[in-house]
Each structure stands twice: as C-alpha cells, then as structure tokens.
Write an enzyme that holds these catalytic residues in place. Structure first.
Site, PDB file in Angstrom:
ATOM      1  N   LYS A  72       0.839  -1.208   0.000  1.00 32.86           N
ATOM      2  CA  LYS A  72       0.000   0.000   0.000  1.00 32.86           C
ATOM      3  C   LYS A  72       0.871   1.255   0.000  1.00 32.86           C
ATOM      4  O   LYS A  72       0.576   2.231  -0.685  1.00 32.86           O
ATOM      5  CB  LYS A  72      -0.928  -0.013   1.207  1.00 32.86           C
ATOM      6  CG  LYS A  72      -1.942  -1.145   1.118  1.00 32.86           C
ATOM      7  CD  LYS A  72      -3.000  -1.022   2.184  1.00 32.86           C
ATOM      8  CE  LYS A  72      -4.063  -2.101   2.027  1.00 32.86           C
ATOM      9  NZ  LYS A  72      -3.704  -3.356   2.697  1.00 32.86           N
ATOM     10  N   ARG A 148     -12.637  24.184  15.837  1.00 31.28           N
ATOM     11  CA  ARG A 148     -11.557  24.459  16.781  1.00 31.28           C
ATOM     12  C   ARG A 148     -11.535  25.955  17.066  1.00 31.28           C
ATOM     13  O   ARG A 148     -11.989  26.757  16.279  1.00 31.28           O
ATOM     14  CB  ARG A 148     -10.229  23.963  16.215  1.00 31.28           C
ATOM     15  CG  ARG A 148     -10.254  22.453  15.961  1.00 31.28           C
ATOM     16  CD  ARG A 148      -8.970  21.967  15.360  1.00 31.28           C
ATOM     17  NE  ARG A 148      -7.845  22.056  16.284  1.00 31.28           N
ATOM     18  CZ  ARG A 148      -7.573  21.145  17.214  1.00 31.28           C
ATOM     19  NH1 ARG A 148      -8.359  20.083  17.350  1.00 31.28           N
ATOM     20  NH2 ARG A 148      -6.538  21.281  18.001  1.00 31.28           N
ATOM     21  N   SER A 179      -3.570  20.848  23.717  1.00 34.18           N
ATOM     22  CA  SER A 179      -2.993  21.387  22.488  1.00 34.18           C
ATOM     23  C   SER A 179      -2.553  22.845  22.672  1.00 34.18           C
ATOM     24  O   SER A 179      -1.625  23.308  22.006  1.00 34.18           O
ATOM     25  CB  SER A 179      -4.016  21.294  21.356  1.00 34.18           C
ATOM     26  OG  SER A 179      -5.259  21.803  21.795  1.00 34.18           O
ATOM     27  N   ASP A 189     -10.550  22.023  22.500  1.00 33.61           N
ATOM     28  CA  ASP A 189     -11.208  22.331  23.767  1.00 33.61           C
ATOM     29  C   ASP A 189     -10.198  23.055  24.649  1.00 33.61           C
ATOM     30  O   ASP A 189      -9.101  23.363  24.201  1.00 33.61           O
ATOM     31  CB  ASP A 189     -11.717  21.038  24.437  1.00 33.61           C
ATOM     32  CG  ASP A 189     -10.591  20.131  24.884  1.00 33.61           C
ATOM     33  OD1 ASP A 189      -9.422  20.447  24.609  1.00 33.61           O
ATOM     34  OD2 ASP A 189     -10.875  19.111  25.534  1.00 33.61           O
ATOM     35  N   VAL A 190     -10.589  23.301  25.904  1.00 35.01           N
ATOM     36  CA  VAL A 190      -9.666  23.945  26.850  1.00 35.01           C
ATOM     37  C   VAL A 190      -9.437  22.967  28.000  1.00 35.01           C
ATOM     38  O   VAL A 190     -10.390  22.475  28.601  1.00 35.01           O
ATOM     39  CB  VAL A 190     -10.246  25.275  27.374  1.00 35.01           C
ATOM     40  CG1 VAL A 190      -9.256  25.947  28.322  1.00 35.01           C
ATOM     41  CG2 VAL A 190     -10.573  26.202  26.209  1.00 35.01           C
TER      42      VAL A 190
END
Ligand code: DCP
Ligand code: MG
Ligand code: MN
Length: 342
Positions: A72, A148, A179, A189-190
């Site tokens: 592949k 986001r 992040s 998110d936070v």
C-alpha cells in the site's frame, strides 16, 4: 521520538504519512484497533526515515512493516493515490460512522450499533436513537464542537476559570494544558489543570468552582463529573470535570472545557499527561514499561513487576518534582511541549 529530525523527515515523506494517517484514523473509527495500531506504527517508522523513500525493497525492510502494508505504501509512492483509502472515504458506511463518531460521547461501537439499527443521519439519531445524556449534549452542539477555537479564545476561557477559582482559593496554580500548551494555533477544547503548592488547599475545590461558574452562566452543560478516576488503579484524590462553556457576548460558540484538580505531588505527572499529545503519552508509557516502570497521570513508579502484562508488584513512586525529572528517569532528552505531538 526524536524531535528536531522528526520535523524535517515528516516533510520529506509527508504525502505518504498523511494518507496512512487518514487510513489509520478511519480504522480507529471502526474500532479496528489492530489495523489502526499497525498504521500508527508504520507512520512512526516512516517519520524516522531521513530521506525520501523510493523503492518497494526499502519499505519491506523497514521494521514492523509487513508485506500488505508495504504494498500500500508503494502504491502511494508509485501512483500518488491509495485506492483502498479512496474506497473507504467514499463508502456510505464510513461516512455514516464518521458522522456519528463525531458526536461527543459516541465511540466506534455505538456508531456501529446506530448504523446497524438503520440510522444514517443526525436527524435519525435525534428522533429515533436512544441517547445518553452526554450524547444528547454532543448532538446539541454537534457543529460547534467540531470547530476548533483560536488561542486567544482559550486565554479568555482560562481567564474566567482563573477569576472564579482564585476567588475561592488564592494562590492556586492554574495551568492550561492540552494542544494549547503544545503551541497549536487552534484548540479543540480547553484543558485546565489546577493544584496548590501546600498540598491541601486544592481539596474540595471542584464542586464550589463548578457552582460558581454555573451561577455566572458560563457553564451551560455538564458531561463528566468524577471525584475519582475509576479507570486508574491508583486514583488518589484526582477530580475532574468535563463540560461545556460559553463566553459572554455576541456571536460566541459553545466550547468544551475540561478541568482536572490534583494534589501537588502529582503535578509533574499530571502536567505531562494533560499536555499530551495522546500519542506522545502512549510512547512515554510504553518506554516506562520497558524500564519496568509505570507512568500514569498521577506518578512514575519504578521496580514494577509484571507477569503476562498485569502488574504483580506495582513498584514504588519516584520523586518527580518537574517534567524534566520524568524525562530523565526515562533516559530521554527533555522535550518542550511544542515537540510532543508524536
Ligand atoms: N489524553 C490522553 N489520552 C486520551 C485522551 C487525552 O493521553 N485518550 C491526554 C493527552 C491530551 C490531553 O489529555 O493532549 C488533553 O486531551 P484532549 O482530548 O483535549 O486533546 P488535545 O488538547 O491534545 O487536542 P485538542 O486540541 O483536540 O483538544
Ligand atoms: Mg484539548
Ligand atoms: Mn480535553
């Protein structure tokens, strides 16, 4: 897990890695864990290659890449496309599974069940499916949760949490992780970690904090509230809250907010865990395993004795005052959060 070189190499074989990642993600969504894992392993291997891969013979020699996957990868290099991925991406099944899998609180098994029950659209779920409380919240904010947010919005949310928390207990350590701490331009998110240097003042904080944030209208929905993390054998006094928040003002979006409150002696391990990435955490834990250690979001234990992959001696906790100290125990050069995506 090398850092500087990893960045460059990702560019050299980027087209291959991107396609493998897309395929691995799809396997993850169908809960084909074994295939998802072999794709992830192949990606890690290819990321380590310091040059452009340009022959099948070379691929098949790479550690951990079998014949089927090598073919592949060669198809991607040779033809620039990946038929199986394209088939997958255009199949109704995969599209529905992906659609459902993006409902917060819905894992691959539930997505499959819904598919098998004949549901195909979010409207089907709304009107016909038996939804848990979390899934109802996930569905209500389906589009908003997929978006986001920019870093400055994370700062605004952090500021609100800080204001309410510090009004309850002064001198708390409040650190946004996830992040955001890894320096990403946008965040899903936070993730906020809270502790106190005195080792006591963090106790009993979560419920009053949630109450205070709710009274002000900032928290709109709850997802998870847990006084102890049941999935960890050594839970300690970890408490966590997952919920939904909304900043005041026009044109605001509902955002996911995760708060974890921990005793100070667990700060470094919790910081490391909550900063992630999830993939990075997995490799750190695997590495600890190899040294007969055990790394969790609470602590790093040494002298662990395992038999058939279960611990018969949980070992003794090491002194981990900083993230640096954890890297050191694992014989790794320190990596700042920005270099912890893999
Ligand atoms: N985490 C983990 N394993 C998981 C989920 C999370 O180790 N299965 C850890 C690492 C993550 C951190 O918790 O970085 C926060 O989880 P998030 O889901 O919020 O992930 P990120 O903040 O990294 O990314 P996003 O921007 O999507 O929120
Ligand atoms: Mg996050
Ligand atoms: Mn999170």
């Amino acid at each position: 897990m090398s850092s500087q070189t990893a960045k460059k190499n990702t560019e050299i074989n980027k087209d291959i890695i991107d396609k493998l990642q897309a395929m691995g993600d799809l396997y993850g969504k169908t809960n084909d864990k074994w295939r998802a894992y072999s794709y992830q392993k192949a990606i890690t291997t290819i990321r380590r290659c310091t040059h452009r891969i340009n022959s099948y013979e070379e691929i098949i020699k790479l550690p951990g890449i079998g014949e089927s996957l090598a073919k592949k990868i060669w198809e991607i290099i040779d033809t620039g496309s990946f038929e199986k991925l394209e088939d997958f991406q255009s199949s109704e099944y995969m599209n529905v599974i992906t659609l459902f899998g993006n409902v917060w609180g819905c894992g691959p098994n539930i997505a499959k069940q819904w598919y098998d029950q004949g549901f195909r659209t979010l409207d089907d779920l709304r009107t016909k499916a038996k939804l848990s409380d979390n899934q109802q919240v996930g569905l209500k904010y389906y589009d908003e949760f997929l978006e986001r947010m920019p870093r400055n919005e994370v700062c605004e949310i952090e500021a609100v949490v800080k204001e309410h928390a510090l009004a309850l207990v002064p001198d708390l350590i409040i650190q946004t992780c996830g992040s955001y701490r890894r320096g990403k331009p946008t965040c899903g998110d936070v993730d906020i970690l809270i502790t106190h240097t005195d080792g006591i003042s963090h106790e009993g904080l979560l419920i009053p904090l949630i109450d205070s944030l709710k009274k002000s209208g900032f928290l709109t929905d709850d997802l998870v509230l847990s006084a102890s993390d049941k999935y960890e054998e050594d839970s300690g006094s970890h408490v966590k809250y997952y919920g939904v928040c909304l900043l005041p003002g026009e044109n605001r979006k509902h955002r996911r907010l995760d708060i974890i409150i921990i005793p100070h002696d667990e700060y470094a391990c919790a910081l490391l865990y909550f900063t992630g990435s999830a993939l990075f955490n997995r490799s750190m834990r695997a590495l600890a395993h190899r040294y007969n250690m055990y790394l969790s979001q609470h602590r790093l234990n040494t002298g662990v004795i395992r038999k058939n992959n279960s611990k018969i001696n949980t070992g003794t906790p090491l002194y981990t005052p900083t993230e640096e100290s954890i890297f050191k125990y694992l014989n790794l050069p320190y990596r700042p959060p920005e270099e912890r995506d893999h």
